[in-house]
Design a protein around this motif. Structure first.
Motif, short mmCIF file in Angstrom:
data_model
loop_
_atom_site.label_atom_id
_atom_site.label_comp_id
_atom_site.label_asym_id
_atom_site.label_seq_id
_atom_site.Cartn_x
_atom_site.Cartn_y
_atom_site.Cartn_z
N VAL A 1 0.84 -1.20 0.00
CA VAL A 1 0.00 0.00 0.00
C VAL A 1 0.87 1.24 0.00
N ASP A 2 0.56 2.20 -0.88
CA ASP A 2 1.29 3.46 -0.93
C ASP A 2 0.57 4.49 -0.05
N TYR A 3 1.18 4.82 1.07
CA TYR A 3 0.60 5.80 1.98
C TYR A 3 1.12 7.21 1.72
N GLY A 4 1.83 7.38 0.60
CA GLY A 4 2.29 8.70 0.22
C GLY A 4 3.26 9.29 1.23
N ASP A 5 3.03 10.54 1.59
CA ASP A 5 3.94 11.25 2.49
C ASP A 5 3.51 11.18 3.96
N ILE A 6 2.56 10.31 4.25
CA ILE A 6 2.11 10.19 5.64
C ILE A 6 3.26 9.71 6.51
N GLU A 7 3.51 10.41 7.59
CA GLU A 7 4.60 10.05 8.50
C GLU A 7 4.13 8.98 9.47
N ILE A 8 4.83 7.87 9.49
CA ILE A 8 4.46 6.77 10.37
C ILE A 8 4.98 7.06 11.78
N PRO A 9 4.12 7.02 12.79
CA PRO A 9 4.58 7.28 14.16
C PRO A 9 5.28 6.06 14.75
N PRO A 10 6.07 6.25 15.80
CA PRO A 10 6.66 5.10 16.49
C PRO A 10 5.57 4.20 17.08
N ALA A 11 5.93 2.98 17.40
CA ALA A 11 4.98 2.06 18.02
C ALA A 11 4.53 2.61 19.37
N PRO A 12 3.27 2.45 19.73
CA PRO A 12 2.79 2.89 21.04
C PRO A 12 3.52 2.17 22.16
N PRO A 13 3.49 2.73 23.37
CA PRO A 13 4.16 2.09 24.51
C PRO A 13 3.71 0.63 24.68
N GLY A 14 4.68 -0.24 24.91
CA GLY A 14 4.36 -1.64 25.18
C GLY A 14 4.32 -2.54 23.97
N GLU A 15 4.12 -2.00 22.78
CA GLU A 15 4.00 -2.83 21.58
C GLU A 15 5.40 -3.13 21.04
N PHE A 16 6.08 -4.04 21.75
CA PHE A 16 7.52 -4.23 21.57
C PHE A 16 7.91 -4.95 20.29
N LEU A 17 6.97 -5.57 19.59
CA LEU A 17 7.31 -6.23 18.33
C LEU A 17 7.83 -5.24 17.30
N LEU A 18 7.42 -3.99 17.42
CA LEU A 18 7.80 -2.96 16.46
C LEU A 18 8.81 -1.99 17.06
#
Length: 401
Positions: free
Chosen positions: A77-94
């Motif tokens: 999927v092309d999300y264009g220029d959307i900035e991906i945020p860091p994983a939320p607290p606790g979601e350690f897989l990412l």
């Protein structure tokens, strides 16, 4: 290799006709060209696709490749220029270390081989209860809803300490949130509700701890947001993957009657059968990494910042690693599959999944010796390939009552 290096422009989204258990033909073709291919991501960005066992295992153990969410790019999927945020607290897989280890280490003692084996008696009871219900209701039935989903759902809810009266709604909302085919608004609503349930659950465990994993974690330095994130990861890992392994694994056994007969004849084969089904099916199909620095890999230079797709399902069918890789053989000796990953992110709940399958498969096939598909195999509806987990939507089965 240089100029002749194979290039893949789209990540395949369909299985081969009549072969619901095999990786998509395009991925198998890429593997035949070599263990590493160039990949053109949606939007035109260049990256890499790894299909070979040895290369994928090496990347999974290499800290120069990152799991951080904000560095990822979606493979389809092309999300264009959307900035991906860091994983939320606790979601350690990412996350990478040290953040990853901070969340994972408190959990490691909760999912040891010994501790999971102690759950066998409880699992046997849960499995028997559902087989009793199937037998009482009589054939036909959908094995997904009658057997494959509820067993891991009950186990993970008990491990997290979800109150019995809340489990049905909890599971329903979580499944809606994980549904790759659902409308975006429905997914957001289900995610919001799931987060609300998790917040309530964490608060309840802080106020009145019980004998469960989440209560144990309230004694640590983790805050409520971190505990919510960890609980979400455990739910995702404990529900969807094992449920699909149970359903798709039964489908595979029914399509390989000589292997099914072997499992019925020899209960001691259960351990090896579970490992072979994990290898053969690889329900967790692809994962992502991002190079943190320039890395030489497979004769190529992977530039810093380059996204890398890891194709687990072709790695587990690699003919350089497994003899007759496309054959389901419950007596197989060459183990060491990557179905649970490898390295620091190797699946935390793998021993729980193993115990669940080790109990469930033999119990099912021995309770119903005449178990068979209730519809032609080609009509069994597979989960859409936009889902991260391969499986079946439903598995209608019948037997001689």
């Amino acid at each position: 290799m240089g100029e002749s290096l194979h290039t893949v422009t789209t990540l395949p989204t369909t299985r081969q006709p009549g072969s619901p258990f095999d990786p998509p033909a395009e991925l198998l073709d890429a593997r035949r060209h070599g263990p590493i291919s160039r990949y053109t991501f949606p939007g035109g960005r260049s990256g890499w696709l790894l299909t070979g066992y040895d290369l994928i295992k090496s990347v999974l153990a290499d800290s120069r490749f990152s799991s951080r969410k904000e560095l990822m790019i979606h493979p389809t999927v092309d999300y264009g220029d959307i900035e991906i945020p860091p994983a939320p607290p606790g979601e350690f897989l990412l996350m990478d270390d040290p953040q990853h280890s901070r969340y994972r280490k408190p959990l490691m003692g909760k999912f040891t081989v010994r501790r999971m084996r102690l759950l066998t008696e409880r699992l046997e009871q849960i499995t028997t209860d559902h087989l009793d219900a199937m037998e009482k209701a009589g054939p036909p039935t959908d094995l997904v809803t009658a057997f494959a989903k509820p067993i891991p759902a009950i186990m993970i809810c008990e491990l997290l300490g979800v109150p019995h009266q809340d489990r049905d709604s909890f599971q329903k909302q979580f499944e809606s949130f994980m549904n790759a085919e659902a409308d975006d608004k429905d997914v957001i609503a289900a995610y919001t509700t799931t987060q609300y349930h998790l917040a309530e659950l964490v608060a309840a465990k802080r106020a009145h701890p019980t004998d469960d994993v989440l209560s144990d974690l309230t004694d640590s330095d983790l805050n409520d947001e971190e505990l919510k994130g960890i609980a979400l990861i455990l739910l995702a890992a404990g529900l969807d993957t094992t449920a699909n392994m149970l359903a798709l694994g039964t489908f595979a056994l029914l399509r390989n009657p000589e292997q099914l007969a072997a499992l019925r004849a020899d209960p001691a084969l259960a351990d090896r059968a579970v490992e072979e089904l994990l290898r053969y099916l690889s329900v967790g199909k692809t994962f992502m990494r991002t190079a943190r620095e320039d890395v030489e890999l497979g004769g190529q230079t992977i530039k810093a910042g380059s996204p890398v797709i890891l194709s687990y399902n072709t790695a587990n069918r690699d003919p350089e690693r497994f003899a007759d890789p496309h054959v389901l053989d419950l007596h197989r000796q060459d183990g060491g599959h990557l179905a649970f990953g490898h390295g620091i992110h190797q699946c935390l709940g793998q021993q729980l999944a193993r115990v669940e399958m080790r109990v469930a498969f033999p119990a099912l096939v021995n309770r119903f010796p005449t178990l068979r598909l209730a519809i032609p195999a080609e009509r069994v509806a597979l989960r859409t390939e936009i889902s991260d987990i391969h499986g079946v939507k439903s598995l209608p089965v019948t037997w001689d009552a």
